[in-house]
Design an enzyme around this catalytic site. Structure first.
Site, PDB file in Angstrom:
ATOM      1  N   LEU B  15      56.906  42.817  30.269  1.00 22.86           N
ATOM      2  CA  LEU B  15      57.325  41.659  29.294  1.00 22.86           C
ATOM      3  C   LEU B  15      58.285  40.250  30.068  1.00 22.86           C
ATOM      4  CD1 LEU B  15      57.016  42.043  26.431  1.00 22.86           C
ATOM      5  CD2 LEU B  15      59.588  42.508  26.094  1.00 22.86           C
ATOM      6  N   SER B  16      58.466  40.449  31.240  1.00 26.35           N
ATOM      7  CA  SER B  16      59.435  39.395  31.925  1.00 26.35           C
ATOM      8  C   SER B  16      58.558  38.622  33.043  1.00 26.35           C
ATOM      9  CB  SER B  16      60.576  40.089  32.571  1.00 26.35           C
ATOM     10  OG  SER B  16      61.242  39.353  33.567  1.00 26.35           O
ATOM     11  N   PRO B  17      58.557  37.520  32.668  1.00 27.04           N
ATOM     12  CA  PRO B  17      57.590  36.798  33.516  1.00 27.04           C
ATOM     13  C   PRO B  17      58.156  36.736  35.068  1.00 27.04           C
ATOM     14  CG  PRO B  17      58.777  35.390  32.079  1.00 27.04           C
ATOM     15  CD  PRO B  17      58.987  36.648  31.651  1.00 27.04           C
ATOM     16  N   SER B  19      59.912  38.811  36.480  1.00 26.49           N
ATOM     17  CA  SER B  19      59.686  40.315  37.050  1.00 26.49           C
ATOM     18  C   SER B  19      58.372  40.040  37.832  1.00 26.49           C
ATOM     19  CB  SER B  19      59.657  41.138  36.101  1.00 26.49           C
ATOM     20  OG  SER B  19      60.859  41.470  35.696  1.00 26.49           O
TER      21      SER B  19
END
Lengths: 183, 226
Positions: B15-17, B19
């Site tokens: 979900l985390s860009p 990341s």
């Protein structure tokens, strides 16, 4: 004719430790990269609703208006007090001490101190802080690079490599070899 | 005897860009630096809840900043990352629970596939604006990564088992114990010390801690895979 000098603005508050880190990196690179570094004393309190550096930032605003050549050194001495030596920056004597350490005469420093509550200085700080907000700031430091007719706002002190990329310049880490670290 | 391999853990959620950006940089450097990269699928929602933090995009100016930032980093990092059209629906409402449970199952049973499957899930949500919540979506990502349909189906059937659910919970709690307030976090174990570094823009600092050379987000020794 060489490439045009690009303007890079740094909006900062001495209350902000990451502002100091970003400031030093940009000061190191200002004579390596083809940029015109413009220091913009701002109030992080105006961006975030908190305040603790009002007098210091007004003082730096006065310096930016009357002795802009001293702005880098006086900024650095205020950071050294608050974020290195854990000394006060709110009392008049504290601010004078920082200014004198930076190389100002006692008279010059006192003269500027007397101006910090004038409408001119208060408004300038307010306007600079509002300019940061218009660039989209939600904190400090922000670096605003004007390149090829575009404006890029970069938040924080850990994106200078991205700034180099946007400027088409070489990133050599936070302590580039061409400069002796001043501290 | 050469220098000891240092363990570097990356806690991430698809979900985390940021990341994804941190993941690709570490994957590029894992064969350049003397490190043992350990991928740790985690749940960013669990970390936010535990720390009291909020997704930055919920603050309007931070959301606006992220949109511009991702556009710049796409080029700087050479990763085809792009905002989904309906950010709030995809990121805030739909989430990534099934996908991260699937990656947890992969980490338990086929850890050699974890890098590729993670990447294909990011490609769906953060590049092609495709769903990652439906079973077919997750299977499609796994197969794109090189898994057979049978293998992928087998793992999918395990995502609601206590073993997988607990493992994801434990990994997320481990991130919290390291002090995470968001993702990605990179945890470097160097000379008996543990350093937790937040974000995807501190890899130069990681290099410094490891005594390794930083060559930017796209190091020359590696052909960018994307």
């Amino acid at each position: 004719m060489g490439p045009l000098l690009r303007t890079v603005e740094l909006f900062y508050d001495v209350l902000s430790p990451y502002s100091w880190l970003g400031f030093e990196v940009l000061c190191r690179y200002q004579n390596i990269w083809n940029i015109n570094l413009q220091l913009r004393p701002s109030l992080i309190g105006g961006i975030m609703k908190d305040s603790g550096s009002l007098s210091a930032m007004r003082f730096l605003t006065a310096v930016s208006l009357e002795h802009p050549d001293m702005l880098e050194k006086v900024s650095r001495e205020l950071w050294m007090r608050i974020w290195s030596k854990d000394e006060d920056i709110t009392e008049p004597q504290s601010i004078l001490a920082a200014a004198e350490k930076a190389g100002m005469s006692a008279e010059q420093a006192q003269g500027l101190l007397e101006k910090i509550s004038t409408p001119k200085v208060k408004n300038q700080l307010k306007e600079t802080t509002e300019a940061a907000c218009r660039y989209g700031a939600f904190g400090l430091p922000i670096t605003v690079a004007h390149v090829d007719g575009q404006t890029h706002m970069i938040f924080g002190s850990d994106r200078m490599e991205l700034l180099a990329y946007l400027l088409g310049e070489k990133w050599m880490g936070p302590v580039p070899p061409a400069v002796n670290a001043r501290l």
